[in-house]
Design an enzyme around this catalytic site. Structure first.
Site, PDB file in Angstrom:
ATOM      1  N   SER A 228       0.956  -1.182   0.267  1.00  0.00           N
ATOM      2  CA  SER A 228      -0.057  -0.107   0.117  1.00  0.00           C
ATOM      3  C   SER A 228       0.971   1.112  -0.098  1.00  0.00           C
ATOM      4  O   SER A 228       1.594   1.286  -1.192  1.00  0.00           O
ATOM      5  CB  SER A 228      -0.789  -0.119   1.218  1.00  0.00           C
ATOM      6  OG  SER A 228      -1.876   0.893   0.992  1.00  0.00           O
TER       7      SER A 228
ATOM      8  N   HIS B   1      -3.303  -2.345  -4.358  1.00  0.00           N
ATOM      9  CA  HIS B   1      -4.960  -2.665  -4.231  1.00  0.00           C
ATOM     10  C   HIS B   1      -5.603  -2.607  -5.477  1.00  0.00           C
ATOM     11  O   HIS B   1      -6.412  -2.042  -5.852  1.00  0.00           O
ATOM     12  CB  HIS B   1      -5.666  -1.310  -3.366  1.00  0.00           C
ATOM     13  CG  HIS B   1      -4.853  -1.128  -2.103  1.00  0.00           C
ATOM     14  ND1 HIS B   1      -5.002  -2.127  -1.202  1.00  0.00           N
ATOM     15  CD2 HIS B   1      -4.220   0.044  -1.595  1.00  0.00           C
ATOM     16  CE1 HIS B   1      -4.315  -1.559   0.047  1.00  0.00           C
ATOM     17  NE2 HIS B   1      -3.895  -0.393  -0.414  1.00  0.00           N
TER      18      HIS B   1
END
Length: 230
Positions: free
Chosen positions: A123, A158
């Protein structure tokens, strides 16, 4: 000196990825340091790192930035220079990079990387190593943030779990706001050596990593062949 990066799509501490990270340090009981800067040094996040590390032959450390001179006697340089690997957590990428720059941590990480310390994260902890990507660090909508450029490509984490990520990444590459780059589904990772892909790894057959690039007036995805980790 080999410069290594291990990036994955989600900021969660996943045991197989951390086991792989420990292995590629090629050290016995390596020192691995977690940087939870992007989450504001979240206590539960730090605890979960230590819990996962109990399952591994590693010595875990945490580098916190919300500190004071009275209690924190070891400098950031002293901490980072002892590490075999650095793991950066998820959270607010923009704020994390601003704090690192203010504290000089960005330069210390670059020095450690060039000396062979393996950099890793997911992330915000994967986005930070590239030249740029999209982030949710600002209000209202995803926007572009510039990274540390350890690898001069863009990045998108993601990729399979947030509906707006993939189309926006394609759009920004097509319009020239971002360079070609690498995308990771939440349970997939890429190991780089000296800026080149060494291996793509995944926790299951549904999660993948990709090289995403512009050709003429279109954007293409090249799925990287992955090794499944148990």
């Amino acid at each position: 000196m080999r410069k290594q990066l291990l990036i994955y799509g989600s900021g969660r501490h996943r045991l197989p990825f951390l086991r792989y990270l420990a292995q590629i340090t090629e050290k016995e009981n390596p020192n691995i340091c977690f940087l939870p800067t992007a989450s504001g040094d979240d206590k539960d996040y730090m605890i979960s790192f230590y819990e996962v590390c109990k399952e591994l032959p590693v010595t875990p450390h945490v580098l916190k930035v919300w500190i004071n001179s009275y209690d924190q006697k070891e400098t950031f340089l002293e901490i980072i220079s002892k590490m075999d690997a650095i793991v950066v957590g998820g959270g607010n990428t923009l704020n994390m990079l601003a704090i690192w720059k203010a504290q000089g941590i960005d330069l210390l990480l670059k020095q450690a990387y060039e000396k062979g310390c393996v950099m890793a994260g997911g992330s915000a902890g994967s986005l930070c190593w590239f030249n740029g990507g999209t982030t949710d660090s600002r209000p209202a909508e995803l926007s572009i943030v510039k990274g540390l450029k350890f690898i001069d490509k863009s990045h998108c984490p993601h990729y399979n779990s947030e509906a707006s990520r993939r189309p926006l990444y394609h759009q920004n590459i097509l319009e020239g706001h971002l360079t070609d780059g690498y995308a990771c589904d939440d349970r997939s990772a890429i190991h780089f050596i000296n800026g080149k892909v060494k291996k793509s790894i995944s926790l299951d057959a549904e999660n993948h990593s990709y090289y995403v690039y512009r050709k003429d007036d279109s954007v293409f995805e090249e799925e990287l062949e992955s090794e499944l980790l148990s």
